[in-house]
Design a protein around this motif. Structure first.
Motif, PDB file in Angstrom:
ATOM      1  N   ASP A  38      14.744 -13.350  24.387  1.00 18.96           N
ATOM      2  CA  ASP A  38      16.016 -13.656  23.700  1.00 18.96           C
ATOM      3  C   ASP A  38      15.826 -13.788  22.191  1.00 18.96           C
ATOM      4  OD1 ASP A  38      14.573 -15.976  23.654  1.00 18.96           O
ATOM      5  OD2 ASP A  38      16.226 -17.287  24.326  1.00 18.96           O
ATOM      6  N   HIS A  39      14.659 -13.427  21.693  1.00 14.48           N
ATOM      7  CA  HIS A  39      14.385 -13.484  20.252  1.00 14.48           C
ATOM      8  C   HIS A  39      14.985 -12.242  19.601  1.00 14.48           C
ATOM      9  CE1 HIS A  39      11.807 -14.953  16.853  1.00 14.48           C
ATOM     10  NE2 HIS A  39      11.972 -13.704  16.450  1.00 14.48           N
ATOM     11  N   LEU A  40      15.867 -12.457  18.618  1.00 15.39           N
ATOM     12  CA  LEU A  40      16.535 -11.325  17.973  1.00 15.39           C
ATOM     13  C   LEU A  40      15.777 -10.919  16.707  1.00 15.39           C
ATOM     14  CD1 LEU A  40      20.289 -12.456  18.264  1.00 15.39           C
ATOM     15  CD2 LEU A  40      18.940 -11.046  19.857  1.00 15.39           C
ATOM     16  N   LEU A  41      15.244  -9.719  16.740  1.00 11.79           N
ATOM     17  CA  LEU A  41      14.474  -9.219  15.590  1.00 11.79           C
ATOM     18  C   LEU A  41      15.204  -8.018  14.982  1.00 11.79           C
ATOM     19  CD1 LEU A  41      10.631  -8.733  15.461  1.00 11.79           C
ATOM     20  CD2 LEU A  41      12.177  -7.018  14.505  1.00 11.79           C
ATOM     21  N   VAL A  42      15.471  -8.087  13.682  1.00  6.20           N
ATOM     22  CA  VAL A  42      16.102  -6.960  12.996  1.00  6.20           C
ATOM     23  C   VAL A  42      15.093  -6.334  12.041  1.00  6.20           C
ATOM     24  CG1 VAL A  42      17.953  -6.188  11.466  1.00  6.20           C
ATOM     25  CG2 VAL A  42      18.393  -8.013  13.130  1.00  6.20           C
ATOM     26  N   MET A  43      14.887  -5.036  12.200  1.00  7.18           N
ATOM     27  CA  MET A  43      14.021  -4.311  11.277  1.00  7.18           C
ATOM     28  C   MET A  43      14.859  -3.332  10.464  1.00  7.18           C
ATOM     29  SD  MET A  43      11.183  -1.462  11.947  1.00  7.18           S
ATOM     30  CE  MET A  43      11.985  -0.205  10.955  1.00  7.18           C
ATOM     31  N   ASN A  44      14.574  -3.259   9.188  1.00  8.15           N
ATOM     32  CA  ASN A  44      15.342  -2.345   8.342  1.00  8.15           C
ATOM     33  C   ASN A  44      14.734  -0.945   8.406  1.00  8.15           C
ATOM     34  OD1 ASN A  44      17.281  -1.468   6.622  1.00  8.15           O
ATOM     35  ND2 ASN A  44      16.497  -2.513   4.800  1.00  8.15           N
ATOM     36  N   MET A  45      15.474  -0.041   9.028  1.00  7.81           N
ATOM     37  CA  MET A  45      15.054   1.364   9.065  1.00  7.81           C
ATOM     38  C   MET A  45      15.570   1.992   7.775  1.00  7.81           C
ATOM     39  SD  MET A  45      13.535   3.773  10.577  1.00  7.81           S
ATOM     40  CE  MET A  45      13.180   3.112  12.203  1.00  7.81           C
ATOM     41  N   CYS A  46      14.806   1.782   6.684  1.00  8.26           N
ATOM     42  CA  CYS A  46      15.379   2.020   5.360  1.00  8.26           C
ATOM     43  C   CYS A  46      15.392   3.478   4.931  1.00  8.26           C
ATOM     44  CB  CYS A  46      14.660   1.168   4.326  1.00  8.26           C
ATOM     45  SG  CYS A  46      12.926   1.591   4.186  1.00  8.26           S
ATOM     46  N   GLY A  47      14.735   4.356   5.709  1.00  8.90           N
ATOM     47  CA  GLY A  47      14.781   5.760   5.310  1.00  8.90           C
ATOM     48  C   GLY A  47      14.337   6.658   6.454  1.00  8.90           C
ATOM     49  N   ARG A  48      14.788   7.907   6.405  1.00  7.14           N
ATOM     50  CA  ARG A  48      14.397   8.838   7.465  1.00  7.14           C
ATOM     51  C   ARG A  48      13.170   9.638   7.044  1.00  7.14           C
ATOM     52  NH1 ARG A  48      19.589  12.473   6.338  1.00  7.14           N
ATOM     53  NH2 ARG A  48      18.681  13.882   4.801  1.00  7.14           N
ATOM     54  N   GLY A  49      12.484  10.181   8.049  1.00  4.32           N
ATOM     55  CA  GLY A  49      11.151  10.722   7.786  1.00  4.32           C
ATOM     56  C   GLY A  49      11.068  12.210   7.526  1.00  4.32           C
ATOM     57  N   ASP A  50      12.185  12.893   7.414  1.00  6.47           N
ATOM     58  CA  ASP A  50      12.113  14.354   7.192  1.00  6.47           C
ATOM     59  C   ASP A  50      11.207  14.700   6.014  1.00  6.47           C
ATOM     60  OD1 ASP A  50      14.584  13.313   8.288  1.00  6.47           O
ATOM     61  OD2 ASP A  50      15.254  15.404   8.448  1.00  6.47           O
ATOM     62  N   LYS A  51      11.317  13.907   4.954  1.00  5.07           N
ATOM     63  CA  LYS A  51      10.535  14.173   3.747  1.00  5.07           C
ATOM     64  C   LYS A  51       9.040  14.033   4.003  1.00  5.07           C
ATOM     65  CE  LYS A  51      10.616   9.324   2.303  1.00  5.07           C
ATOM     66  NZ  LYS A  51       9.208   8.996   2.558  1.00  5.07           N
ATOM     67  N   ASP A  52       8.668  13.296   5.068  1.00  2.15           N
ATOM     68  CA  ASP A  52       7.262  12.957   5.276  1.00  2.15           C
ATOM     69  C   ASP A  52       6.548  13.855   6.277  1.00  2.15           C
ATOM     70  OD1 ASP A  52       7.109  10.736   3.518  1.00  2.15           O
ATOM     71  OD2 ASP A  52       8.198   9.524   4.984  1.00  2.15           O
ATOM     72  N   ILE A  53       7.285  14.785   6.912  1.00  2.00           N
ATOM     73  CA  ILE A  53       6.634  15.491   8.015  1.00  2.00           C
ATOM     74  C   ILE A  53       5.429  16.314   7.554  1.00  2.00           C
ATOM     75  CG2 ILE A  53       8.610  15.494   9.613  1.00  2.00           C
ATOM     76  CD1 ILE A  53       9.170  18.346   8.685  1.00  2.00           C
ATOM     77  N   PHE A  54       5.485  16.818   6.317  1.00  2.00           N
ATOM     78  CA  PHE A  54       4.347  17.611   5.845  1.00  2.00           C
ATOM     79  C   PHE A  54       3.121  16.728   5.626  1.00  2.00           C
ATOM     80  CE2 PHE A  54       8.221  19.821   4.533  1.00  2.00           C
ATOM     81  CZ  PHE A  54       8.019  21.047   5.152  1.00  2.00           C
ATOM     82  N   ALA A  55       3.360  15.570   4.997  1.00  2.00           N
ATOM     83  CA  ALA A  55       2.245  14.648   4.747  1.00  2.00           C
ATOM     84  C   ALA A  55       1.672  14.143   6.066  1.00  2.00           C
ATOM     85  CB  ALA A  55       2.716  13.483   3.884  1.00  2.00           C
ATOM     86  N   VAL A  56       2.546  13.834   7.023  1.00  2.00           N
ATOM     87  CA  VAL A  56       2.070  13.314   8.309  1.00  2.00           C
ATOM     88  C   VAL A  56       1.291  14.393   9.055  1.00  2.00           C
ATOM     89  CG1 VAL A  56       2.795  12.491  10.582  1.00  2.00           C
ATOM     90  CG2 VAL A  56       3.841  11.546   8.516  1.00  2.00           C
ATOM     91  N   ALA A  57       1.826  15.610   9.068  1.00  2.00           N
ATOM     92  CA  ALA A  57       1.115  16.712   9.723  1.00  2.00           C
ATOM     93  C   ALA A  57      -0.280  16.858   9.130  1.00  2.00           C
ATOM     94  CB  ALA A  57       1.900  18.009   9.558  1.00  2.00           C
ATOM     95  N   ASP A  58      -0.344  16.764   7.825  1.00  2.00           N
ATOM     96  CA  ASP A  58      -1.615  16.868   7.121  1.00  2.00           C
ATOM     97  C   ASP A  58      -2.593  15.793   7.606  1.00  2.00           C
ATOM     98  OD1 ASP A  58      -3.109  18.213   5.201  1.00  2.00           O
ATOM     99  OD2 ASP A  58      -2.785  16.584   3.751  1.00  2.00           O
ATOM    100  N   HIS A  59      -2.106  14.546   7.678  1.00  2.00           N
ATOM    101  CA  HIS A  59      -2.964  13.440   8.111  1.00  2.00           C
ATOM    102  C   HIS A  59      -3.383  13.575   9.570  1.00  2.00           C
ATOM    103  CE1 HIS A  59      -3.217  10.687   4.709  1.00  2.00           C
ATOM    104  NE2 HIS A  59      -2.042  11.174   4.352  1.00  2.00           N
ATOM    105  N   LEU A  60      -2.517  14.200  10.377  1.00  2.00           N
ATOM    106  CA  LEU A  60      -2.836  14.354  11.800  1.00  2.00           C
ATOM    107  C   LEU A  60      -3.645  15.624  12.053  1.00  2.00           C
ATOM    108  CD1 LEU A  60       0.577  13.267  13.387  1.00  2.00           C
ATOM    109  CD2 LEU A  60      -1.497  11.897  13.081  1.00  2.00           C
ATOM    110  N   GLY A  61      -3.940  16.341  10.963  1.00  2.00           N
ATOM    111  CA  GLY A  61      -4.732  17.554  11.102  1.00  2.00           C
ATOM    112  C   GLY A  61      -3.956  18.717  11.699  1.00  2.00           C
ATOM    113  N   VAL A  62      -2.630  18.693  11.557  1.00  2.00           N
ATOM    114  CA  VAL A  62      -1.797  19.770  12.083  1.00  2.00           C
ATOM    115  C   VAL A  62      -1.411  20.712  10.945  1.00  2.00           C
ATOM    116  CG1 VAL A  62       0.394  20.346  13.221  1.00  2.00           C
ATOM    117  CG2 VAL A  62      -0.855  18.270  13.874  1.00  2.00           C
ATOM    118  N   LYS A  63      -1.589  22.012  11.149  1.00  3.53           N
ATOM    119  CA  LYS A  63      -1.185  22.994  10.128  1.00  3.53           C
ATOM    120  C   LYS A  63       0.245  23.445  10.399  1.00  3.53           C
ATOM    121  CE  LYS A  63      -4.079  25.620   7.282  1.00  3.53           C
ATOM    122  NZ  LYS A  63      -5.074  24.642   6.887  1.00  3.53           N
ATOM    123  N   LEU A  64       1.133  23.334   9.401  1.00  2.00           N
ATOM    124  CA  LEU A  64       2.523  23.775   9.605  1.00  2.00           C
ATOM    125  C   LEU A  64       2.699  25.201   9.106  1.00  2.00           C
ATOM    126  CD1 LEU A  64       4.651  20.652   8.621  1.00  2.00           C
ATOM    127  CD2 LEU A  64       3.917  21.389  10.875  1.00  2.00           C
TER     128      LEU A  64
END
Lengths: 403, 285
Positions: free
Chosen positions: A377-403
């Protein structure tokens, strides 16, 4: 330290939150900074200004942003009930636009015809370029050359929107240097230019003004959660670079003692490695970019580079009001590493169908740590302050995935 | 009994004495700015040792800072060179002690940003700077609204905290600026950062006469003065002209591709200072 009667009355008339804040700018800028303060106070007292801002927030940005019960994350963690404040659904994909519209409308009131801004991840730059397109104002965005390389989609978006993106090569070519160059531009264009600062930092009145424009996040959360659950949240979690999305969520709840608040700094490779962006957890008070606040610095007072997988958190300082709340103990400040943020980035994408920006992925990584041990019953609010479209290239890079 | 002038001279600071002497000579002074430790401590020491003899009447010693937001690319690069070669505020004060031991009279003013001083401790810094032989401080990002925590200890230590007036300082702002001013007032001749454009002579003359209605202190003019001719032009109105970027630029031109000083570096910079000094001396007041 004495506990104040209210945590919401700051800053004092000179722009100080206790030891922090202030107006540490070159004398050339002082009359401009004072003029912004005067104009902001007048706008604040004018119902027409608020009505105009509300109009654009509703019909252009799409506010209010939903407060979403993340059922799969809640089940996955097996503890607290997780709500996401969906700031990533705002026009331009982050909370930044809330503040930008306020400042650009203020610039128009002041008769300023040229807008400048700094940007790290590019979200604030995109938001500023967007507002400038809407109001037909020329826009110059300063962006570190290093950040330009890792945030190409946002650079292209800014250019599509008609902004001039100036690569900053000085210093370490990241967000702090973009701020330096924006201040240098402002000093050289004192007559016609308004500087739209993207976070709750800079000389007074910016930390208070940006906070006020972002408080819409916390105000909405308060009434939305009341509607959904009939009560206040128990815990608020938000990521912190300069700290504007966190301040916007936290501030309306500061005087509700039952609400626990946690700001999540970027721990980079870990605080102990020295490669991080956690000013409160790994810095000391100092003076930079117009205010006194916690900064990453060496013994000689030279500013040290921040390190984070997230360009939006990659800043060696933090808003002065956070420094004050930290010292008072009203808000807890923790840090999350690049690795932990990457894990949360993927988890959120798979479980909720929401690709978060790397910035709120830090907040979610901390939620992952604390939620399992909290009651259902603990209410936790997290601010989803931005979407990740801008980050997919950087994340792919870190995960070793070539786009 | 000694005469009154002797006692007066004892009570006067080096800065006051130097401006009084300039007045007696009916000319304006040259203030030369270089960054402490640029490009390295050895070269910088040799340079500063020669600056007064080359004709500078007062020396501004730049304290390197990682984020010098009032400086243009040339001085930014100078500060970065110094920091990369290990310069610190403590080493800057040690350099000053060395220079003061060789020259008892030339006023030294430290110029820079507040954070290194805040980290050092404002109180300790003021005492140590005064003990090292510093006469004044110019702290770019410390406007009157924030100056107290340094201005009080500086005053106790006998240091002048030099205030800055700028093209944006109107008659409403100037009283705030000059209220606690001491030593001299520094007029920033352009709205902008160091070394980016040239000061306009007419504007400078107008601004200096406006400033004189608010202060009796000597007025130095800086930002945007590069050549002996520009220095002479400024000298007609002001009590001193400050040249910085042009000197740091000359220094940079005398570095090899690896950033090491070429043999003629010190002489080249000092020759520029000598040329600026003669430019200023062509103007009788």
């Amino acid at each position: 330290m004495q506990t104040p009667n209210t945590y919401r009355a700051g800053p004092d008339p000179d722009g100080h939150f206790g030891l922090y804040g202030g107006r540490y700018v070159a004398e050339t800028l002082m009359p401009l900074v004072l003029a912004v303060e005067e104009a902001y106070n007048a706008a604040n007292a004018d119902p027409a200004f608020k009505a105009e801002l509300d109009y654009y927030l509703k019909y252009y940005v799409g506010r209010p942003s939903p407060l979403f019960l993340a059922e799969r994350l809640t089940r996955h963690f097996g503890g607290a009930k997780i709500y996401l404040k969906r700031e990533e659904l705002n026009h331009t994909g982050a909370h930044k636009i809330n503040n930008v519209l306020g400042q650009v409308l203020l610039a128009r009131r002041m008769g300023k015809r040229r807008i400048i801004a700094e940007t790290g991840a590019g979200q604030h730059g995109v938001a500023t370029a967007t507002a400038c397109a809407l109001f037909d104002l020329p826009c110059v965005v300063y962006m570190g050359a290093t950040d330009i390389a890792r945030q190409q989609p946002n650079v292209f978006r800014m250019k599509l929107l008609g902004a001039e993106v100036v690569p900053v090569h000085s210093g370490t070519a990241t967000l702090k240097d973009a701020l330096n160059d924006a201040l240098r531009d402002w000093v050289a264009h004192v007559d016609d230019t308004f500087y739209v600062i993207g976070t709750v930092a800079g000389p007074h009145p910016y930390p208070a003004m940006v906070r006020d424009f972002q408080c819409v996040i916390g105000d909405e959360t308060r009434s939305q959660l009341h509607e959904a659950e009939g009560r206040l949240p128990d815990t608020l979690v938000a990521c912190i670079g300069g700290g504007s999305n966190a301040m916007g969520l936290f501030h309306p709840f500061l005087d509700d003692p039952s609400v626990r608040m946690i700001g999540v700094e970027a721990g980079g490779s870990g605080i102990a490695t020295g490669k991080h962006a956690a000013s409160l957890n790994g810095g000391l008070p100092g003076v930079l970019h117009g205010n006194r606040t916690y900064l990453l610095q060496d013994d000689d007072g030279q500013i040290i580079d921040a390190h984070s997988i997230s360009a939006g958190l990659d800043y060696p300082g933090i808003g002065p009001e956070h420094s004050w709340l930290n010292d008072l103990g009203r808000v807890e400040y923790v840090s999350i590493t690049d690795r932990e943020a990457l894990d949360a980035f993927q988890l959120c994408s798979k479980l909720e169908g929401i690709i978060p920006a790397l910035e709120p992925a830090h907040a979610l990584a901390h939620v992952a740590k604390i939620a399992p041990a909290l009651p259902r019953d603990h209410l936790l609010v997290m601010n989803m302050c931005g979407r990740g479209d801008k980050d997919i290239f950087a994340v792919a890079d870190h995960l070793g995935v070539k786009l | 009994m000694r005469e009154r002038g002797y006692w007066l001279a004892l009570a006067m600071s080096r800065i006051e004495k130097r401006f009084a002497a300039l007045k007696a000579e009916s000319r304006a002074g040259l203030i030369a700015y270089l960054v402490a430790g640029d490009p390295d401590l050895d070269t910088s020491t040799k340079l500063f040792e020669g600056v007064a003899a080359a004709g500078a009447d007062l020396i501004e010693i730049g304290m390197p800072f990682s984020d010098p937001m009032a400086d243009g690319p040339v001085i930014q690069a100078g500060g970065l060179r110094a920091l990369q070669n290990g310069m610190t505020l403590r080493k800057t004060l040690a350099l000053v002690r060395h220079l003061r031991a060789r020259d008892a009279d030339t006023p030294y003013v430290l110029m820079g940003y507040y954070n290194p001083i805040y980290r050092y401790g404002a109180e300790a810094f003021a005492e140590d700077a005064a003990a090292a032989g510093i006469d004044g401080l110019i702290i770019v990002d410390l406007p009157p609204e924030e100056e107290r925590e340094l201005a009080d200890p500086a005053e106790r230590a006998g240091l002048d905290l030099v205030r800055l007036a700028t093209p944006t300082s109107d008659e409403h702002r100037l009283p705030t600026i000059v209220k606690r001013a001491s030593g001299f007032v520094y007029y920033v001749a352009i709205a902008g950062i160091t070394g980016t454009r040239s000061a306009d002579a007419d504007n400078v003359h107008r601004a200096v006469s406006q400033l004189r209605r608010f202060t009796d202190l000597p007025i130095a003019v800086g930002f945007g003065i590069k050549t002996p001719e520009q220095a002479a032009e400024v000298a007609k109105a002001a009590d001193a002209a400050v040249v910085g970027t042009a000197l740091v630029d000359r220094l940079a031109q005398n570095l090899d591709s690896a950033g090491k000083p070429k043999p003629g570096l010190v002489d080249a910079v000092l020759a520029d200072i000598a040329a600026l000094a003669s430019g200023i001396r062509t103007v009788r007041k």
